[in-house]
Motif scaffolding. Sequence first.
Motif, PDB file in Angstrom:
ATOM      1  N   CYS A  10       0.864  -1.177   0.000  1.00 19.00           N
ATOM      2  CA  CYS A  10       0.000   0.000   0.000  1.00 19.00           C
ATOM      3  C   CYS A  10       0.904   1.232   0.000  1.00 19.00           C
ATOM      4  O   CYS A  10       1.902   1.264   0.727  1.00 19.00           O
ATOM      5  CB  CYS A  10      -0.868  -0.021   1.258  1.00 19.00           C
ATOM      6  N   ASN A  13       1.513   2.625   3.409  1.00 14.85           N
ATOM      7  CA  ASN A  13       2.441   1.836   4.210  1.00 14.85           C
ATOM      8  C   ASN A  13       3.867   2.047   3.720  1.00 14.85           C
ATOM      9  O   ASN A  13       4.803   2.052   4.514  1.00 14.85           O
ATOM     10  CB  ASN A  13       2.037   0.355   4.183  1.00 14.85           C
ATOM     11  N   THR A  39      -4.512  -1.804  -0.511  1.00 16.77           N
ATOM     12  CA  THR A  39      -4.491  -3.259  -0.650  1.00 16.77           C
ATOM     13  C   THR A  39      -5.661  -3.911   0.083  1.00 16.77           C
ATOM     14  O   THR A  39      -5.735  -5.121   0.168  1.00 16.77           O
ATOM     15  CB  THR A  39      -3.170  -3.840  -0.105  1.00 16.77           C
ATOM     16  N   PHE A  41      -6.331  -3.960   3.241  1.00 20.38           N
ATOM     17  CA  PHE A  41      -5.977  -4.473   4.569  1.00 20.38           C
ATOM     18  C   PHE A  41      -5.743  -3.289   5.512  1.00 20.38           C
ATOM     19  O   PHE A  41      -4.776  -3.249   6.268  1.00 20.38           O
ATOM     20  CB  PHE A  41      -4.732  -5.362   4.494  1.00 20.38           C
ATOM     21  N   CYS A  45      -2.746  -2.503   8.102  1.00 19.80           N
ATOM     22  CA  CYS A  45      -1.828  -1.572   7.444  1.00 19.80           C
ATOM     23  C   CYS A  45      -1.604  -0.329   8.312  1.00 19.80           C
ATOM     24  O   CYS A  45      -0.521   0.233   8.340  1.00 19.80           O
ATOM     25  CB  CYS A  45      -2.396  -1.181   6.088  1.00 19.80           C
ATOM     26  N   VAL A  50       3.476  -3.810   6.489  1.00 20.87           N
ATOM     27  CA  VAL A  50       2.753  -4.901   5.827  1.00 20.87           C
ATOM     28  C   VAL A  50       3.218  -5.076   4.386  1.00 20.87           C
ATOM     29  O   VAL A  50       3.390  -4.105   3.648  1.00 20.87           O
ATOM     30  CB  VAL A  50       1.232  -4.612   5.809  1.00 20.87           C
ATOM     31  N   ILE A  52       1.843  -7.685   1.161  1.00 17.83           N
ATOM     32  CA  ILE A  52       0.848  -8.674   0.757  1.00 17.83           C
ATOM     33  C   ILE A  52       1.558  -9.664  -0.165  1.00 17.83           C
ATOM     34  O   ILE A  52       1.952  -9.319  -1.273  1.00 17.83           O
ATOM     35  CB  ILE A  52      -0.345  -8.012   0.035  1.00 17.83           C
ATOM     36  N   ASN A  56      -1.809 -12.684   0.638  1.00 16.87           N
ATOM     37  CA  ASN A  56      -1.917 -12.815   2.090  1.00 16.87           C
ATOM     38  C   ASN A  56      -1.039 -11.787   2.796  1.00 16.87           C
ATOM     39  O   ASN A  56       0.134 -11.628   2.445  1.00 16.87           O
ATOM     40  CB  ASN A  56      -1.500 -14.219   2.523  1.00 16.87           C
ATOM     41  N   PRO A  57      -1.593 -11.108   3.805  1.00 18.61           N
ATOM     42  CA  PRO A  57      -0.795 -10.105   4.502  1.00 18.61           C
ATOM     43  C   PRO A  57       0.274 -10.736   5.394  1.00 18.61           C
ATOM     44  O   PRO A  57       0.024 -11.705   6.098  1.00 18.61           O
ATOM     45  CB  PRO A  57      -1.826  -9.354   5.347  1.00 18.61           C
ATOM     46  N   THR A  59       2.935  -9.338   8.277  1.00 14.23           N
ATOM     47  CA  THR A  59       3.123  -8.131   9.085  1.00 14.23           C
ATOM     48  C   THR A  59       4.372  -8.226   9.946  1.00 14.23           C
ATOM     49  O   THR A  59       4.874  -9.320  10.230  1.00 14.23           O
ATOM     50  CB  THR A  59       1.916  -7.896  10.002  1.00 14.23           C
TER      51      THR A  59
END
Length: 82
Positions: A10, A13, A39, A41, A45, A50, A52, A56-57, A59
Amino acid sequence: MDVQVNVAFCVKNLAKGTEQVRQELIKDPDFRVAEYGCTSFCGICRNYFVAIVNGNPVTADSPDELVDEVYAYVDEVIFKDR
């Protein structure tokens, strides 16, 4: 690696600190790295660094930790049967 790993970030982010992670992963030819306005999330985020990975995220609490977490995720989840 014979499977392409897609990693998305993102833009908000990235501004928060994951830009250095993006720069690191761009160097790896097995990763296709993209950035998006969002994204979807937003909850995580907002609170974590983060990436992806294949939808799938992943972190972490710091950008350096995120690089390690992305590679660990790829090894443990994407290539677990190899």
